[in-house]
Design an enzyme around this catalytic site. Sequence first.
Site, PDB file in Angstrom:
ATOM      1  N   ASP A  35       0.745  -1.253   0.211  1.00 52.33           N
ATOM      2  CA  ASP A  35      -0.166  -0.033   0.186  1.00 52.33           C
ATOM      3  C   ASP A  35       0.516   0.934   0.004  1.00 52.33           C
ATOM      4  O   ASP A  35       0.385   2.602  -0.135  1.00 52.33           O
ATOM      5  CB  ASP A  35      -1.063  -0.445   1.041  1.00 52.33           C
ATOM      6  CG  ASP A  35      -0.057   0.023   2.428  1.00 52.33           C
ATOM      7  OD1 ASP A  35       0.919  -0.263   2.172  1.00 52.33           O
ATOM      8  OD2 ASP A  35      -0.687   0.168   3.812  1.00 52.33           O
ATOM      9  N   ARG A 405      28.652   7.983 -23.208  1.00 46.07           N
ATOM     10  CA  ARG A 405      28.122   9.033 -24.403  1.00 46.07           C
ATOM     11  C   ARG A 405      27.323  10.304 -23.177  1.00 46.07           C
ATOM     12  O   ARG A 405      28.838  10.432 -22.530  1.00 46.07           O
ATOM     13  CB  ARG A 405      26.980   8.207 -23.953  1.00 46.07           C
ATOM     14  CG  ARG A 405      25.694   8.658 -24.623  1.00 46.07           C
ATOM     15  CD  ARG A 405      23.933   8.413 -23.919  1.00 46.07           C
ATOM     16  NE  ARG A 405      23.289   7.717 -23.206  1.00 46.07           N
ATOM     17  CZ  ARG A 405      23.493   6.727 -22.631  1.00 46.07           C
ATOM     18  NH1 ARG A 405      23.854   5.808 -23.416  1.00 46.07           N
ATOM     19  NH2 ARG A 405      23.130   6.673 -20.957  1.00 46.07           N
TER      20      ARG A 405
HETATM   21 MN    MN Z   1      20.040  10.120 -21.187  1.00 44.09          MN
END
Ligand code: MN
Length: 445
Positions: A35, A405
């Site tokens: 919950d 990246r």
């Molecule tokens: Mn990202």
Amino acid sequence: MISFAEHRARFLELLTQERAAAVVATSPHRIRNHDAEYRFRPDSDFWWLTGFAEPESVLVLLPALTAETRPRTVLFLREKDRERETWTGRRLGVTAATAKLGIDEARRIENLWTDLPQLLKGYERIVHRTGIDEARDREMLAVFAKLRATAKAASPPPVALLDPAPMLHELRLFKDASELDTMRRAARITRDAHVAAMRTAKPGVNEREIDALLDATFRRLGGTGAAYTNIVAGGANATILHYVLNDQPLRDGDLLLVDAGSEVDWYASDVTRTFPVNGRFTAEQRAVYQVVLDAQLAAIDAVRPGAAFDAPHERALEKLCAGLVDLGIVDGTAAEVLAAEGFKRFYMHRTSHWLGLDVHDCGAYLANGSARALEPGMVLTIEPGLYFAEDDAAIDARWRGIGVRIEDDVLVTREGHEVLTRGIPKTVDEIEAACAGRVPALSGA
Ligand code: MN
Ligand code: GLY
Ligand code: MN
């Protein structure tokens, strides 16, 4: 200040053309386990139209059907309730809602399904997003059935349920000045969070600590939190694109990839930086990093009005392929690698997505089957990378386990573009300076 009234007016204009009414609900509560609920986050469409962040609320937009009538907006929301507010928090309530939100009429949420058939009478089409809440979808179908059962010749029943994408999501794709101010604020907070990560990471620190530092910075500086789950990926973890466990110790000699963006007033930023855990790139890491950086800069340079959405991706691929050949990781010429998709093993995602209230924001990517043209007001990410799996026996061992990246958020402007997330250390020198604590911690976000 974001003008939600202006957003509603723009949507109502499109609805009028379509002779459609719209029913836009906020997000349902979401259970984390048993919950315990996740912290509530309003639905992006609903927020864009209302600026209202309470749960259990639905906006109905009713364009004028005749020259004598006026368009109307009706908000269904939770009524004030002293006892419930003690348990779950303050409520705006029905009486205060119209003045506070600039809505024409406010009603209790309990009356939604009984009131809707009457409100929607006479509209040929109803805009509603299905597939988010099954119970709500069933109620909507019941409303359709009721409208059919009670239709008169003078007010025929609706004939179509429309998705919001072609109308509402195309509006959301183009950001106005106040939305862009909000996104710039998110970008500044994100800058400070990434600089904090660069200053703090060192061998022995756990990914978890950087994760917590990012979250703390996002909220401390006034944002609503992280726009998506932080990716804090040391070493080869960076080669797992959606690595979110963030629970490993950082190791000397590894890189750390951090993909994390702050959310401000529910608008996202989305930034990746990759930096050395010990503050100094190795020769191999630097070589890979420079290839990705050159690809990212070339891709950003391709962002301008009239360019195809795919143009930055194509520029990035050319640079990545040339880099892979130069580093001796793949054989052949860059053109051959590109044609044969020899890059895919090391670059398996695309370079861009729309950015706005949602990190992967709404808006079509295609027009007539091909990549649509970029236009001022659109915001997209530019995020090339290279990922060398730690067990890739086909490449020289020195590259294995390196994942890089670099991601920024770019606004298309009339003249070309604006990098909203500029100022976050990105060149090799800038990153090494930030890791050494020689870049100011705060931008004054
Ligand atoms: Mn990202
Ligand atoms: N952080 C999600 C993405 O870069 O698309
Ligand atoms: Mn992204």
